[in-house]
Write a protein that holds these residues in place. Structure first.
Motif, PDB file in Angstrom:
ATOM      1  N   GLN A   3      -4.438   4.767   7.268  1.00  0.00           N
ATOM      2  CA  GLN A   3      -4.535   3.284   6.686  1.00  0.00           C
ATOM      3  C   GLN A   3      -5.954   3.217   6.063  1.00  0.00           C
ATOM      4  N   LEU A   4      -6.906   3.557   6.921  1.00  0.00           N
ATOM      5  CA  LEU A   4      -8.239   3.303   6.316  1.00  0.00           C
ATOM      6  C   LEU A   4      -8.622   4.039   5.069  1.00  0.00           C
ATOM      7  N   LEU A   5      -7.987   5.551   4.967  1.00  0.00           N
ATOM      8  CA  LEU A   5      -8.147   6.125   3.795  1.00  0.00           C
ATOM      9  C   LEU A   5      -7.642   5.591   2.584  1.00  0.00           C
ATOM     10  N   LYS A   6      -6.350   4.944   3.019  1.00  0.00           N
ATOM     11  CA  LYS A   6      -5.363   4.274   1.829  1.00  0.00           C
ATOM     12  C   LYS A   6      -6.532   3.031   1.396  1.00  0.00           C
ATOM     13  N   LEU A   7      -6.946   2.516   2.384  1.00  0.00           N
ATOM     14  CA  LEU A   7      -7.799   1.291   2.011  1.00  0.00           C
ATOM     15  C   LEU A   7      -8.900   1.611   0.980  1.00  0.00           C
ATOM     16  N   GLN A   8      -9.770   2.852   1.317  1.00  0.00           N
ATOM     17  CA  GLN A   8     -10.644   3.151   0.571  1.00  0.00           C
ATOM     18  C   GLN A   8     -10.313   3.576  -0.645  1.00  0.00           C
ATOM     19  N   GLN A   9      -9.020   4.243  -0.951  1.00  0.00           N
ATOM     20  CA  GLN A   9      -8.612   4.712  -1.977  1.00  0.00           C
ATOM     21  C   GLN A   9      -8.265   3.505  -3.078  1.00  0.00           C
ATOM     22  N   GLN A  39      -9.846   0.588  -2.821  1.00  0.00           N
ATOM     23  CA  GLN A  39     -10.871  -0.089  -3.286  1.00  0.00           C
ATOM     24  C   GLN A  39     -11.407   0.651  -4.289  1.00  0.00           C
ATOM     25  N   SER A  40     -11.505   1.924  -4.284  1.00  0.00           N
ATOM     26  CA  SER A  40     -12.410   2.627  -5.598  1.00  0.00           C
ATOM     27  C   SER A  40     -11.105   2.337  -6.720  1.00  0.00           C
ATOM     28  N   GLN A  41      -9.965   2.455  -6.623  1.00  0.00           N
ATOM     29  CA  GLN A  41      -9.028   2.086  -7.785  1.00  0.00           C
ATOM     30  C   GLN A  41      -9.613   0.649  -8.282  1.00  0.00           C
ATOM     31  N   LEU A  42      -9.638  -0.336  -7.271  1.00  0.00           N
ATOM     32  CA  LEU A  42      -9.860  -1.632  -7.629  1.00  0.00           C
ATOM     33  C   LEU A  42     -11.269  -1.833  -8.570  1.00  0.00           C
ATOM     34  N   GLU A  43     -12.220  -1.199  -7.879  1.00  0.00           N
ATOM     35  CA  GLU A  43     -13.683  -1.067  -8.486  1.00  0.00           C
ATOM     36  C   GLU A  43     -13.406  -0.295  -9.879  1.00  0.00           C
ATOM     37  N   ARG A  44     -12.842   0.822 -10.131  1.00  0.00           N
ATOM     38  CA  ARG A  44     -12.688   1.122 -11.520  1.00  0.00           C
ATOM     39  C   ARG A  44     -12.112   0.247 -12.404  1.00  0.00           C
ATOM     40  N   LEU A  45     -11.297  -0.177 -11.909  1.00  0.00           N
ATOM     41  CA  LEU A  45     -10.327  -1.371 -12.715  1.00  0.00           C
ATOM     42  C   LEU A  45     -11.016  -2.487 -13.270  1.00  0.00           C
ATOM     43  N   THR A  46     -11.833  -3.069 -12.297  1.00  0.00           N
ATOM     44  CA  THR A  46     -12.785  -4.278 -12.261  1.00  0.00           C
ATOM     45  C   THR A  46     -13.673  -3.615 -13.414  1.00  0.00           C
ATOM     46  N   LYS A  94      -3.342  -8.194 -14.919  1.00  0.00           N
ATOM     47  CA  LYS A  94      -1.816  -8.049 -14.091  1.00  0.00           C
ATOM     48  C   LYS A  94      -2.343  -7.229 -12.918  1.00  0.00           C
ATOM     49  N   GLN A  95      -2.803  -5.781 -13.278  1.00  0.00           N
ATOM     50  CA  GLN A  95      -2.879  -4.629 -12.593  1.00  0.00           C
ATOM     51  C   GLN A  95      -3.985  -5.076 -11.484  1.00  0.00           C
ATOM     52  N   GLU A  96      -4.895  -5.847 -11.851  1.00  0.00           N
ATOM     53  CA  GLU A  96      -6.003  -6.031 -10.895  1.00  0.00           C
ATOM     54  C   GLU A  96      -5.435  -7.018  -9.741  1.00  0.00           C
ATOM     55  N   GLY A  97      -4.387  -8.086 -10.220  1.00  0.00           N
ATOM     56  CA  GLY A  97      -3.915  -9.033  -9.377  1.00  0.00           C
ATOM     57  C   GLY A  97      -3.053  -8.239  -8.366  1.00  0.00           C
ATOM     58  N   LEU A  98      -2.196  -7.451  -8.767  1.00  0.00           N
ATOM     59  CA  LEU A  98      -1.390  -6.348  -8.001  1.00  0.00           C
ATOM     60  C   LEU A  98      -2.169  -5.565  -6.806  1.00  0.00           C
ATOM     61  N   LEU A  99      -3.116  -4.899  -7.554  1.00  0.00           N
ATOM     62  CA  LEU A  99      -3.919  -4.139  -6.517  1.00  0.00           C
ATOM     63  C   LEU A  99      -4.786  -4.899  -5.666  1.00  0.00           C
ATOM     64  N   ARG A 100      -5.175  -5.911  -5.732  1.00  0.00           N
ATOM     65  CA  ARG A 100      -5.890  -6.867  -4.945  1.00  0.00           C
ATOM     66  C   ARG A 100      -4.779  -7.450  -3.979  1.00  0.00           C
ATOM     67  N   LYS A 101      -3.739  -7.602  -4.386  1.00  0.00           N
ATOM     68  CA  LYS A 101      -2.591  -8.022  -3.343  1.00  0.00           C
ATOM     69  C   LYS A 101      -2.448  -7.031  -2.426  1.00  0.00           C
ATOM     70  N   GLN A 102      -2.077  -5.689  -2.805  1.00  0.00           N
ATOM     71  CA  GLN A 102      -1.871  -4.456  -1.950  1.00  0.00           C
ATOM     72  C   GLN A 102      -2.949  -4.513  -0.988  1.00  0.00           C
ATOM     73  N   PHE A 103      -4.354  -4.585  -1.796  1.00  0.00           N
ATOM     74  CA  PHE A 103      -5.530  -4.359  -0.799  1.00  0.00           C
ATOM     75  C   PHE A 103      -5.517  -5.275   0.372  1.00  0.00           C
ATOM     76  N   GLU A 104      -5.238  -6.599  -0.069  1.00  0.00           N
ATOM     77  CA  GLU A 104      -5.338  -7.381   1.120  1.00  0.00           C
ATOM     78  C   GLU A 104      -4.169  -7.447   2.188  1.00  0.00           C
ATOM     79  N   ASP A 105      -2.988  -6.982   1.839  1.00  0.00           N
ATOM     80  CA  ASP A 105      -2.058  -6.677   2.708  1.00  0.00           C
ATOM     81  C   ASP A 105      -2.422  -5.463   3.378  1.00  0.00           C
ATOM     82  N   LEU A 106      -2.805  -4.299   2.963  1.00  0.00           N
ATOM     83  CA  LEU A 106      -3.446  -3.380   3.690  1.00  0.00           C
ATOM     84  C   LEU A 106      -4.451  -3.554   4.634  1.00  0.00           C
TER      85      LEU A 106
END
Lengths: 147, 128
Positions: B12-18, B20-27, B92-104
């Protein structure tokens, strides 16, 4: 890892180091950005000066063909009824100097606003970094005393 | 001896890191689009404020090529529409990713509480 300890927040030194590193990177980026904005401001100001000189031009002027002034040309009567001004995105407009001055004034205003925002953010980040650095220095001093 | 992180928490930590980096790139990509959009709007504003018979030139390599002002405005308006569309998509993508990130993140916190009830790894043996 941060944990709660009787209503207080306990943060590990490792976390603080990571935070300090992140803040240092942001400080470097903001300083670089500030330098770029200052450079642009300088360029806009010198363009405005050049326009003013053109308006009140004498019959003879000296024009450097390079930045260092290795070669200078003597120029007589530069037609100053129209100038080319950069609008951005690689577009230039051929307009009277008065209109060009307005565009440059607007650009200068925007750059000053950006500079203010960058400076404010930089001050905030530098303060945060200083606080963390102070905590880390204290911890290091305590560790040295313990040894 | 350092205690090993339980495999499910590690996953789960690995997924969280991934994420986070996706979210940073998207931002970052979104901020690039938005800054280009600001610049397009700025040029359109400048074009509207100058005399409409003013000759316009576009820099192409080392050449300044003469353009028609209305063509330039049309070209920039098309570019603006495209950038606005991209910006909305990124939002939209950022919103979805942020939601996934917070859930994780919640999930990871629950696992941390499960394995380390005292709050720090190494303070208690992992529960089976």
């Amino acid at each position: 890892m941060a944990e709660s300890n009787q209503g207080r927040m306990v943060v590990s030194l490792e976390d603080l180091l990571v935070q300090a590193d992140s803040l240092k990177k942001e400080i470097d980026a903001l300083q670089k950005l500030r330098d770029e904005v200052l450079e642009s401001l300088g360029a806009v100001k010198s363009s405005k000066e050049a326009l003013n000189i053109l308006k009140a031009q004498n019959k003879e002027m000296l024009l450097s063909v390079d930045r260092r002034g290795f070669v200078i040309l003597k120029v007589t009567e530069i037609p100053s009824d129209k100038v080319l001004v950069n609008l951005g995105l690689g577009y230039y407009a051929e307009i009277p100097p008065e209109d060009a001055s307005k565009i440059l004034d607007n650009r200068e205003e925007q750059l000053n606003k950006s500079l203010q925002e960058i400076t404010n953010r930089l001050n905030t980040v530098v303060n945060a970094y200083s606080q963390i650095a102070e905590i880390l220095n204290r911890a290091q001093a305590q560790q040295a005393q313990g040894e | 001896m350092a205690e090993r992180i339980p495999p499910d928490l590690q996953t789960q930590l690995l997924k969280l890191q991934q994420l986070q980096s996706q979210l940073e790139r998207l931002t970052y990509e979104k901020s690039v689009i938005e800054s280009e959009l600001r610049e397009v709007n700025e040029v359109l504003k400048e074009l509207a404020s100058i005399p409409q018979d003013s000759p316009i030139y576009k820099i192409v390599g080392n050449l300044l090529v003469k353009q028609n002002i209305s063509n330039v405005q049309n070209e920039l308006n098309e570019r603006k529409e495209l950038l606005e569309l991209k910006s909305r998509t990124y939002q939209k993508q950022e919103g979805l990713l942020r939601k996934q990130f917070e859930d994780l993140q919640k999930k990871v916190n629950e696992l941390v509480q499960k394995y380390y009830p005292q709050g720090t790894p190494g303070s208690a043996p992992p529960k089976a």
